[in-house]
Design an enzyme around this catalytic site. Sequence first.
Site, short mmCIF file in Angstrom:
data_model
loop_
_atom_site.label_atom_id
_atom_site.label_comp_id
_atom_site.label_asym_id
_atom_site.label_seq_id
_atom_site.Cartn_x
_atom_site.Cartn_y
_atom_site.Cartn_z
N LYS A 168 44.98 82.68 69.68
CA LYS A 168 45.82 83.44 70.59
C LYS A 168 45.49 84.92 70.67
CE LYS A 168 48.41 80.30 72.37
NZ LYS A 168 48.45 80.09 73.82
N1 PMP Z 1 47.55 75.12 68.93
C1 PMP Z 1 48.36 76.13 68.57
C2 PMP Z 1 48.77 76.26 67.13
C3 PMP Z 1 48.83 77.03 69.52
O1 PMP Z 1 49.64 78.05 69.16
C4 PMP Z 1 48.42 76.85 70.88
C5 PMP Z 1 48.93 77.79 71.93
N2 PMP Z 1 50.19 77.40 72.46
C6 PMP Z 1 47.60 75.77 71.23
C7 PMP Z 1 47.17 74.94 70.21
C8 PMP Z 1 47.25 75.43 72.67
O2 PMP Z 1 46.50 76.39 73.36
P1 PMP Z 1 46.74 76.67 74.90
O3 PMP Z 1 48.09 77.35 75.03
O4 PMP Z 1 45.62 77.57 75.29
O5 PMP Z 1 46.72 75.40 75.67
#
Ligand code: PMP
Length: 317
Positions: free
Chosen positions: A42
Amino acid sequence: MSIHESIIDTIGNTPLVRLSRLHPPGNLVAKLEYTNPGGSVKERIALAMIEAAEASGELRPGGTIIEPTSGNTGVGLALVAAVRGYRVICTVPDKVSQEKRDLLRAYGVEVVIAPTEYGPDHSDSYYGVANKLASEIENSFQPNQYYNEANPRSHYESTGPEIWEQTEGEIGVWVAGVGTGGTITGAGRFLKERKPSVEVVGADPKGSIYTQGPGGEIHQYEVEGVGEDFYPVTVDLDVIDRFIEVSDEESFAMARRLPRTEGVLTGGSGGLAVEAGLQVAREETGRLVVVIVPDSGRGYLSKLFNDEWMASKGFTT
Ligand code: PMP
């Protein structure tokens, strides 16, 4: 000299590691996002959303960043804001663990707690409180990762090109868990532009909208950070060729197996993505499968790595 001017310069360029103990044919590799300085994928979007807001004038020097988030996005925003001199307020539902609140506070974030029981449209929900604060505080900015185009764009500009270069174009399949969809959409779009035969596979928790569809059986699940009960603006379903549904049980089993077999400690969403990636890698061992590992397992020691917690939720360990 190789000295970074700030922690921001160490975001990205995460390693690809072959998971050949788990899958001996060797066509399964993981992109380890927990090697980012705040421990997750993130930070890429936090930096991109802040820089876009600086460029558009939405965020001015000394401004306040307000986001309803309890997890990795908050840490990412905090880390970038610390260096750039912004104040950060995170609104979080009261179900969020003390550990997560403390982590945000360690970075200087002001944490505002709101009741979990209110839906997103309620003015006292953690979304509502964030909106209220944003309207009251001058020179404030809400990144809103579910609507912000800088989210997928950051993966188009960094994650995708990194994978392309690291695999020297040999990538055959891109597998990622889908929350906001920024990771899979941005990197997937870049990779398909370079090589149209790249297959993009979303890993989805059982009960989430991506595999259930809007009229399906959408329900709660334990894996954090992935799956949704609505379609975010940041996901482009046209980029995703197919979804693989993975249960909590399978996700946690894989997350628990990875540190013992590969020395890779990740959370439930990493377990989910690697489980889906392993299924794809077994289909055809000639295709190189790249799977995202979004964060570390350290944030989940009292949950999926704890036998009592697992038993209390009815999972076999
Ligand atoms: N895994 C974790 C631990 C996350 O915090 C996130 C972000 N929400 C994701 C996967 C998925 O990524 P994205 O939001 O880019 O789809």
